[in-house]
Design a protein around this motif. Structure first.
Motif, mmCIF file in Angstrom:
data_model
loop_
_atom_site.group_PDB
_atom_site.id
_atom_site.type_symbol
_atom_site.label_atom_id
_atom_site.label_comp_id
_atom_site.label_asym_id
_atom_site.label_seq_id
_atom_site.Cartn_x
_atom_site.Cartn_y
_atom_site.Cartn_z
ATOM 1 N N GLY A 99 0.790 -1.224 0.000
ATOM 2 C CA GLY A 99 0.000 0.000 0.000
ATOM 3 C C GLY A 99 0.817 1.266 0.000
ATOM 4 N N ARG A 377 -1.679 5.803 -10.186
ATOM 5 C CA ARG A 377 -1.804 6.038 -8.748
ATOM 6 C C ARG A 377 -0.656 5.419 -7.951
ATOM 7 N NH1 ARG A 377 -5.822 4.955 -3.737
ATOM 8 N NH2 ARG A 377 -5.378 6.932 -2.745
ATOM 9 N N ASP A 380 -0.344 9.978 -4.828
ATOM 10 C CA ASP A 380 -1.465 10.912 -4.879
ATOM 11 C C ASP A 380 -0.898 12.311 -5.029
ATOM 12 O OD1 ASP A 380 -3.554 9.133 -4.728
ATOM 13 O OD2 ASP A 380 -3.681 9.194 -2.542
ATOM 14 N N ARG A 394 -8.403 8.871 -6.084
ATOM 15 C CA ARG A 394 -8.302 8.664 -4.638
ATOM 16 C C ARG A 394 -9.521 7.927 -4.088
ATOM 17 N NH1 ARG A 394 -6.365 14.836 -3.862
ATOM 18 N NH2 ARG A 394 -8.091 14.998 -5.339
ATOM 19 N N THR A 398 -8.022 0.142 -5.824
ATOM 20 C CA THR A 398 -6.851 -0.172 -6.655
ATOM 21 C C THR A 398 -7.111 -1.307 -7.637
ATOM 22 O OG1 THR A 398 -5.346 0.650 -4.952
ATOM 23 C CG2 THR A 398 -4.426 -0.860 -6.588
ATOM 24 N N LEU A 401 -8.881 0.035 -10.715
ATOM 25 C CA LEU A 401 -8.041 0.871 -11.559
ATOM 26 C C LEU A 401 -7.059 0.026 -12.352
ATOM 27 C CD1 LEU A 401 -6.945 3.620 -12.480
ATOM 28 C CD2 LEU A 401 -5.468 3.614 -10.443
ATOM 29 N N MET A 402 -6.402 -0.920 -11.685
ATOM 30 C CA MET A 402 -5.392 -1.726 -12.366
ATOM 31 C C MET A 402 -6.004 -2.623 -13.440
ATOM 32 S SD MET A 402 -2.382 -0.926 -11.276
ATOM 33 C CE MET A 402 -3.019 0.751 -11.353
#
Length: 585
Positions: A99, A377, A380, A394, A398, A401-402
């Motif tokens: 993270g 990302r 940020d 934000r 994740t 998005l990936m």
């Protein structure tokens, strides 16, 4: 230390640690009881009453048996707790590291992380597995013996107890010194580890520039600092350890003197005096060992501090109001980003339309790669907003998005697996035909044909067994296989030769047709057909438009194109005085 370990372990393993500590204390008390049983045994023998010695001998044997059983059980529990502790900490570290923003991973921090995951974890797991048992025994058993001496003769008990405060104070001083000096030694070790990684990474470039000795000098300096820190730790810790040993020996001497005076004065029988001397001498050795083990416990505490510091490092915040990505467009709104006091982006705003190709152009350090990293990302922004499909990144989970991004960066990292594994990781559920098709488009099939085991050939840690161009082709194959609607290309063909670059560029062009593409490149052929070109300088977009409009404007981009066209016309040929001088062709 026990409290800190209990706070670190999950509930199921806390019970194991408590049981282990209880068994260790029980074993130490049983050992003290065995020593106590030796007193009547010696009295009976020295008084010439061997028949009376059988009973205390049986008690001694029983106490020894209890000690043996408790000691073995405590050792087993300690080992299991150590393994559980290592497993727990490694899992937590893995979750934490996954993270962290990628900007956190500087060479120094990578060296620190390597130290944490290896040496420090081993040090921490040794606390319940090897250290706490002997340390507890070294203090509980002498305390039990002191109680026995107090029962035998209050003067012996007082003599033994008088040394206790000095011994405890010396032990704490030793631990404090070791803990303080170990921090410096650990920092030097992390620095040297970072220099080793750095030297191994840049060695080819240093050799090419004839500067390998410079890189070696930096590494030798770091190793020398580590050696100096280790010596400093030894110089400061040894006097503290010696002071503890003197305190222990002083306690033993006090008991010996009192026992001798009382015995010679006839106020203490020979059996009791002899037993007191044996008991006091027997307790000295484990207490001296405790000084060394106690220092190791302090080092484990420092290692636990470093793991806790990693756990406290801020990660990328999780979405508070999760949003769904509802398109493939990318937008930056007044984005600002600073690294190490240097402004990387300063008020950047643009929109990359869905299905279009956006090219980022500009000098090195202009902020192009930062734009790509923010889209993925990896960080940020300090201010402003980055959106994909209308969703603030934000607030986007994740995995979602990936699942929409394919990333191909200039610096490629491959996993320590086979060639096939490194391609298939782009889409684990892909079939063999899809993997082979992606590999063929990226010209990886040519690499597999040269390797001894084809696609089943291991590529080594980080892909070390492949060249830079080969690693880049594997990374491209991975992206082609992922088949995502958004593609980020950062100098994706920089390490390829002309023939492979042409073939791979054609494959990428077919793959990216109809997708949202953000490309960073210095080659004109890569950017001239973009739907929009953004020219960045010092973290700002100074020009934007198509290739034709920007060239016609005669600004920064036009000069950039002129320089590239001029460079393309240069060639190497021998001239007088310099056989390798470049001249216009």
């Amino acid at each position: 230390m026990i409290r800190r370990l209990l706070a670190t372990l999950p509930p199921a393993d806390r019970r194991r640690l408590r049981v282990g500590v209880a068994l260790t204390v029980a074993a130490a008390l049983a050992q003290g009881a065995a020593y106590a049983c030796a007193v009547p045994f010696l009295r009976a023998l020295l008084a010439g009453r061997p028949a009376a010695a059988w009973a205390p001998l049986g008690w001694l044997a029983g106490a020894a048996a209890v000690y043996a059983v408790a000691h073995v059980a405590a050792t087993v529990q300690g080992r299991r707790t150590g393994y559980a502790l290592a497993r727990t900490l490694l899992h937590r570290m893995g979750n934490q590291v996954s993270g962290l923003p990628l900007g956190w991973f500087t060479p120094r921090r990578s060296g620190e992380l390597a130290q944490l995951a290896t040496r420090d974890i081993m040090t921490i797991m040794s606390a319940p597995g090897h250290l706490l048992g002997p340390v507890l025994t070294a203090f509980v058993t002498p305390a039990a013996v002191a109680a026995v001496l107090l029962v035998l003769d209050w003067r012996l008990g007082v003599a033994a107890g008088a040394a206790a405060p000095v011994i405890v104070a010396s032990y704490r001083w030793t631990g404090a010194v070791v803990r303080r000096t170990e921090r410096g030694a650990a920092a030097a070790a992390a620095e040297s580890a970072a220099r080793v990684v750095e030297f191994a990474t840049v060695l080819p470039a240093l050799r090419a520039a004839g500067r390998a000795e410079d890189g070696l000098a930096s590494l030798e300096h770091a190793l020398g600092a580590q050696r100096a820190a280790g010596r400093a730790m030894a110089r400061q810790a040894l006097p503290a350890v010696a002071g503890f040993a003197v305190a222990v020996q002083a306690g033993l001497t006090a008991v010996l003197v009192v026992a001798a005076v009382l015995g010679l004065g006839g106020r203490l029988d020979a059996g009791t005096a002899l037993a007191a001397l044996v008991l006091a001498a027997r307790c000295t050795e484990p207490m001296l060992v405790a000084a060394q083990l106690g220092a190791a416990v302090r080092m484990a505490g420092n290692a636990l501090d470093r793991v806790a510091a990693l756990a406290a490092t801020p990660t990328l915040p999780a979405p508070t109001r999760p949003q769904r990505i509802r398109g493939d467009d990318i937008s930056f709104t007044d984005v600002r980003m600073t690294f190490g006091g240097t402004r990387a982006l300063d008020g950047v705003s643009f929109t990359a339309p869905a299905g279009g190709r956006t090219a980022l152009v500009g000098p090195s350090g202009a902020g192009k790669s930062t734009v790509a990293a923010l889209i993925a990302r990896f960080h940020d922004p300090d201010a402003g907003t980055v959106r994909v499909g209308g969703a603030d990144l934000r607030q986007v989970p994740t995995p979602e998005l990936m699942a929409r991004l394919s990333l191909v960066f200039q610096d490629v990292y491959l996993f320590d697996g086979t060639l096939w594994d490194n391609i298939a990781v782009g889409r684990p559920d892909a079939g063999p035909d899809a993997v082979r098709a992606a590999a063929a488009d990226a010209r990886v099939d040519e690499i597999a044909g040269r390797l001894p085991r084809g696609y089943d050939t291991p590529v080594g840690p980080g892909g070390a067994l492949l060249s830079g161009g080969e690693r880049q082709r594997v990374s491209l194959a991975r992206a082609l296989l992922a088949d995502t609607p958004i593609v980020i290309l950062d100098e994706a063909t920089a390490a390829l030769d002309a023939e492979n670059e042409a073939a791979v560029t054609a494959a990428v062009a077919r793959f990216t047709a109809g997708r949202t593409v953000v490309v960073i490149a210095h080659r004109l052929e890569t950017v001239r057909h973009a739907d929009q070109i953004l020219f960045l300088d010092a973290g700002r977009i100074v020009e934007r438009g198509t290739h034709e409009t920007l060239v016609a404007a005669g600004g920064r981009y036009a000069r950039f194109c002129a320089q590239r066209a001029e460079a393309a016309g240069w060639q190497l040929r021998a001239v007088a005085g310099d056989p390798a001088a470049p001249v216009p062709g």
